[in-house]
Design an enzyme around this catalytic site. Structure first.
Site, mmCIF file in Angstrom:
data_model
loop_
_atom_site.group_PDB
_atom_site.id
_atom_site.type_symbol
_atom_site.label_atom_id
_atom_site.label_comp_id
_atom_site.label_asym_id
_atom_site.label_seq_id
_atom_site.Cartn_x
_atom_site.Cartn_y
_atom_site.Cartn_z
ATOM 1 N N LYS A 67 -5.471 -12.310 -7.342
ATOM 2 C CA LYS A 67 -6.741 -12.488 -6.662
ATOM 3 C C LYS A 67 -7.798 -11.536 -7.226
ATOM 4 C CE LYS A 67 -8.266 -11.420 -1.977
ATOM 5 N NZ LYS A 67 -7.831 -11.019 -0.647
ATOM 6 N N LYS A 108 0.834 -1.210 0.000
ATOM 7 C CA LYS A 108 0.000 0.000 0.000
ATOM 8 C C LYS A 108 0.866 1.258 0.000
ATOM 9 C CE LYS A 108 -4.304 -1.430 0.035
ATOM 10 N NZ LYS A 108 -5.133 -1.682 1.190
ATOM 11 N N LYS A 153 -7.977 -7.483 -6.502
ATOM 12 C CA LYS A 153 -6.734 -6.885 -6.064
ATOM 13 C C LYS A 153 -5.768 -6.728 -7.234
ATOM 14 C CE LYS A 153 -3.832 -7.083 -2.017
ATOM 15 N NZ LYS A 153 -3.405 -7.881 -0.891
#
Ligand code: SF4
Length: 341
Positions: free
Chosen positions: A204, A123, A207
């Site tokens: 995934k 992040k 994401k």
């Protein structure tokens, strides 16, 4: 204290939360919410499911969106079959003591422990690439997550595989607290849900899929479009080319959503080129539609529930969960020499 080691009759406490941002997609549903519903129907389990609205502001604070997201996720919980009579459903923001517990834990965890967690590195890089700085909240949110879990003495935490290390951190904190201040916390264990890959590449759903997801209330024609255009094994350039199901996420979907016979049919047909990719995808589509159709219908119903009623559910759940958390936090503070004078 290992969960329930000393008292086999003690109920398991299942706890999990969903962030109040973005829409709920198949990855969230099969990875987490489907597990919630199963646990809810187990008489030997107490369930706590919350909307992680405090976790939703670690990167950006958008008041209208987070409030709407909190109510939307509550509606999704209801659409999926969670029942406020059976499960305690609440918003994290209803329990200020979670932030207090998080602070106590903040003072027990080193900066490198959280700074080296994969979520923070990912992040941080993403935020920096957008020209924004990572917040302290982003750094320490796994500690708040530990407070969420340990605040109700959760023993089972349904999460995706990529969140498992957060449950490990909660275990480490519980172990450390118990050894310094006496047994208070049970050691939680992760319950890992299905990994739902993207149908448009690796990674995934939601994401690493470039934003392409299957919302749990997706329209039938949109679902059809996504499934029938899914990427397949590149080796099957022509219908007559044999393929390898290990190189195809459609095959992964068969393993999660299809019957054993259908999995055998798809894998054999792929490897000997007796079926085409469209034949194969149509079976996945049929099974996904069977899963999603009732969710879509139920979601339409819950979308009509007024905000006031949704808020009432969260209020009632918040009171119930807060009572438990307050007792745990009060005891933790006493043991740490921090009474309420
Ligand atoms: S036949 Fe099925 S498993 Fe094989 S490549 Fe095509 S879609 Fe994938």
């Amino acid at each position: 204290m290992e969960a329930n080691m000393n008292d086999q009759k003690q109920k398991e406490v299942v706890l999990s939360g969903i962030r109040a941002t973005g829409s709920i997609h198949l990855g969230n549903y099969s990875g987490a919410i489907q597990q919630f519903v199963k646990f809810q129907d187990d008489p030997d389990v107490d369930c706590f499911f919350f909307i992680a609205n405090l976790h939703s502001i670690t990167e950006k604070i958008e008041p209208d969106l987070v409030l709407k997201g909190t109510r939307d996720i509550t509606r999704v919980f209801l659409a999926a079959g969670l029942d406020p009579e059976k499960s305690t459903i609440y918003a994290q923001s209803s329990i200020p003591e979670l932030c207090e517990l998080s602070w106590l834990f903040n003072c027990m965890v080193t900066v490198p422990t959280v700074a080296n967690m994969p979520h923070f590195k990912e992040k941080k890089d993403l935020m920096q690439s957008r020209g924004t700085k990572e917040t302290a909240g982003l750094l320490t949110y796994p500690i708040l997550m530990a407070a969420d879990i340990l605040g109700v003495n959760g023993t089972i935490v349904p999460v995706g595989k990529d969140q498992e290390y957060h449950v490990e951190l909660a275990r480490d904190i519980a172990r450390s607290f118990n050894s310094k201040f006496g047994d208070l916390f049970t050691l939680p264990a992760a319950s890992i849900g299905d990994f739902i890959p993207s149908l448009q590449g690796s990674g995934k759903m939601g994401k690493s899929s470039g934003g392409q997801t299957i919302a749990i209330n997706i329209a039938a024609d949109e679902l059809k479009k996504i499934v029938l255009t899914a990427m397949t094994d590149p080796a099957r350039a022509r219908r007559t080319d044999p393929g390898d199901p290990r190189n195809c996420n459609v095959a992964s979907y068969h393993h999660i959503f299809s019957s054993t016979d259908e999995v055998t049919w798809a894998e054999a047909g792929c490897m000997n080129a007796s079926i085409g990719c469209i034949d194969c995808k149509k079976v996945v589509l049929k099974n996904l539609e069977a899963l999603i159709a009732p969710l879509r219908e139920r979601y339409e119903e819950v979308a009509r529930i007024p905000d006031k009623e949704i808020d009432e559910i969260l209020h009632e759940g918040g009171i119930k969960a807060r009572k438990i958390v307050m007792a745990v936090v009060g005891e933790a503070k006493e043991r740490m020499g921090l009474p309420f004078f």
